[in-house]
Scaffold this active site. Sequence first.
Site, PDB file in Angstrom:
ATOM      1  N   ASP A 132       0.855  -1.184   0.000  1.00 42.96           N
ATOM      2  CA  ASP A 132       0.000   0.000   0.000  1.00 42.96           C
ATOM      3  C   ASP A 132       0.895   1.239   0.000  1.00 42.96           C
ATOM      4  O   ASP A 132       1.887   1.295   0.740  1.00 42.96           O
ATOM      5  CB  ASP A 132      -0.902   0.009   1.237  1.00 42.96           C
ATOM      6  N   ASP A 163       1.124   5.235   0.627  1.00 40.28           N
ATOM      7  CA  ASP A 163       0.462   6.353   1.314  1.00 40.28           C
ATOM      8  C   ASP A 163       1.273   7.617   1.061  1.00 40.28           C
ATOM      9  O   ASP A 163       2.057   8.053   1.903  1.00 40.28           O
ATOM     10  CB  ASP A 163       0.363   6.044   2.809  1.00 40.28           C
ATOM     11  N   GLU A 197       1.398  11.439   0.656  1.00 42.78           N
ATOM     12  CA  GLU A 197       0.633  12.614   1.066  1.00 42.78           C
ATOM     13  C   GLU A 197       1.437  13.903   0.810  1.00 42.78           C
ATOM     14  O   GLU A 197       2.136  14.375   1.688  1.00 42.78           O
ATOM     15  CB  GLU A 197       0.267  12.505   2.550  1.00 42.78           C
ATOM     16  N   TYR A 228     -11.310  11.950   6.246  1.00 43.87           N
ATOM     17  CA  TYR A 228     -11.280  12.431   7.626  1.00 43.87           C
ATOM     18  C   TYR A 228     -10.200  13.502   7.719  1.00 43.87           C
ATOM     19  O   TYR A 228      -9.482  13.761   6.751  1.00 43.87           O
ATOM     20  CB  TYR A 228     -11.021  11.288   8.618  1.00 43.87           C
TER      21      TYR A 228
END
Length: 609
Positions: free
Chosen positions: A379, A381, A383, A451
């Site tokens: 995965d 991630d 950002e 979120y």
Amino acid sequence: MRFRQRATAGLATLLLPLAGLVGLASPAHAADSATATYAKTQDWGTGFEGKWTVKNTGTTAISSWTIQWDFPSGTSVTSAWDADVTSSGNHWTAKNKSYNGSLAAGASVSFGFNGAGSGSPSNCTLNGGSCDGGTTVPGDSAPSAPGTPTASSITDTSVKLSWSAATDDKGVKNYDVLRGGTKVATVTTTSYTDTGLTAGNDYSYSVQARDTADQTGPVSGAVAVHTTGGTTDPPPATGGKVKLGYFTEWGIYGRNYNVKNLVTSGSAAKITHINYAFGNVTNGQCAIGDSYADYDKAFTADQSVSGVADTWDQPLRGNFNQLRELKAKYPNLKVLWSFGGWTWSGGFAQAAANPTAFANSCYNLVKDPRWADVFDGIDIDWEYPNACGLSCDTSGAAAYKNLMQALRAKFGSNNLVTAATTADGTSGGKIDAADYAGASQYVDWYNVMSYDFFGAFNAQGPTAPHSPLTSYSGIPTPGFTTADAIAKFKAKGVPASKLLIGIGFYGRGWTGVTQAAPGGTATGPAAGTYEQGIEDYKVLKTSCPSTGLVAGTAYAYCGNNWWSYDTPATIGTKMSWAKSQGLGGAFFWEFSGDTGNGELVGAINSGLS
């Protein structure tokens, strides 16, 4: 929008930089009653930290010890502690200090050093004998690594393995066959049939040669094997929906949240996938995040999934071994290794400059023979690609697609490739900054981080729900909602089935608030157990119970504090919405924020079933 990368480990050694993959302690080549093992505990590219450990395996005390080894040209010791280290050319000698030479039976002692270069020790001797406890003559080399095994004749319960022979200056005696890093057989030929396996299960095999002096050489590459029969898909009760939770490597420290908690809470039986967070991204490569937590920490029997305590000499410990034990207990459960996160996303810019090299490094790490059977994919991630997070990236809109394409090419169709993505649904926002649509053809799904839209990082407010499902009158930033993000991804051509809705198992809050309704002013972040302005659901449900609902999520006003968070009821609403949108499922950050009986995981499970 991952809001925390790690918590304080409480161990000084863990605060040192862990920039790269480090080695498990493994026998180098030891005296009849003692062994010496070497581990590279840190690697920062131009140098490294090494550690030798001497263990008295005999029945009488040892009064002193001397280790000798060779480094290849260009590798050297620059400083050392707890031993006197000298050299003659490329030959190195380490003698005990006055205070650590005596070792009782069964005792061990370690010394460390900083080194330059990138080589590994060879021709190790301990007190004149072989470092692995054999009876070899100093200078007898260990055997080479055998070839990576090939698998054939795979059935429900067996597999035949074959490999090319190792070489040795004095001759190869036999081979150890390792399943998941644990020896299952010793054979004198270059083939072996393993039996008694479970149908429809994943296994990983490697081999290791032993010479006529019983020295063991390096372990071969690993081959993954999936036995026939059984159930190969995620549990059918999910209706095909993904139910994924993040497990943080650092949760085993201050939070005291271990893999076993997934069992005792009942959560492991209600999910389909786990993302293990985080691996580092540095020097354009995937790298270990916390070697102690990942594969070195010894868990006691009461902390262990299997109920058996880790031992000092087992091939794999730490969270990786606990995840292995969890998968043995729940064979349909899939585990992915997540790389990046808020803190380590800055490394993706360099990775994007050479996607193929990055993908190769990630594959080699995820499929390392020591834990290849633990992980079912990777995965990412990041950002954020071509946008700003902790730092700003300028790789360009195409970089993200190129990175995912390279990962899929390397990991192939038998492994999962997924990614956590922004949920910025504003016009010209982060979703618009990168080619998420083009990259989607290479991923199994996106974890849309719906979120952290609002919080006390804006210290004076206005107060607003950090995970709104839909918009509402007075929302501080239009487009900062789950619905807007999902709609934008769909409009760009990302299939709904490849989008997972995100749920936070925590709340965000302010203090100095004078009104119960959203939109109030504040004086700063509310106090939190681990971080200002953030608190786990398991704490908030009793310390500041919900007093209202806005945009599909709950908020709570207590004293002069204002919090927003999801409850089992609001999660039910969001799961119904996700199904109505045809989404692929849901994911959450992260397990330790839930109650001891896993009520939020239960709400996701019920809502998607």
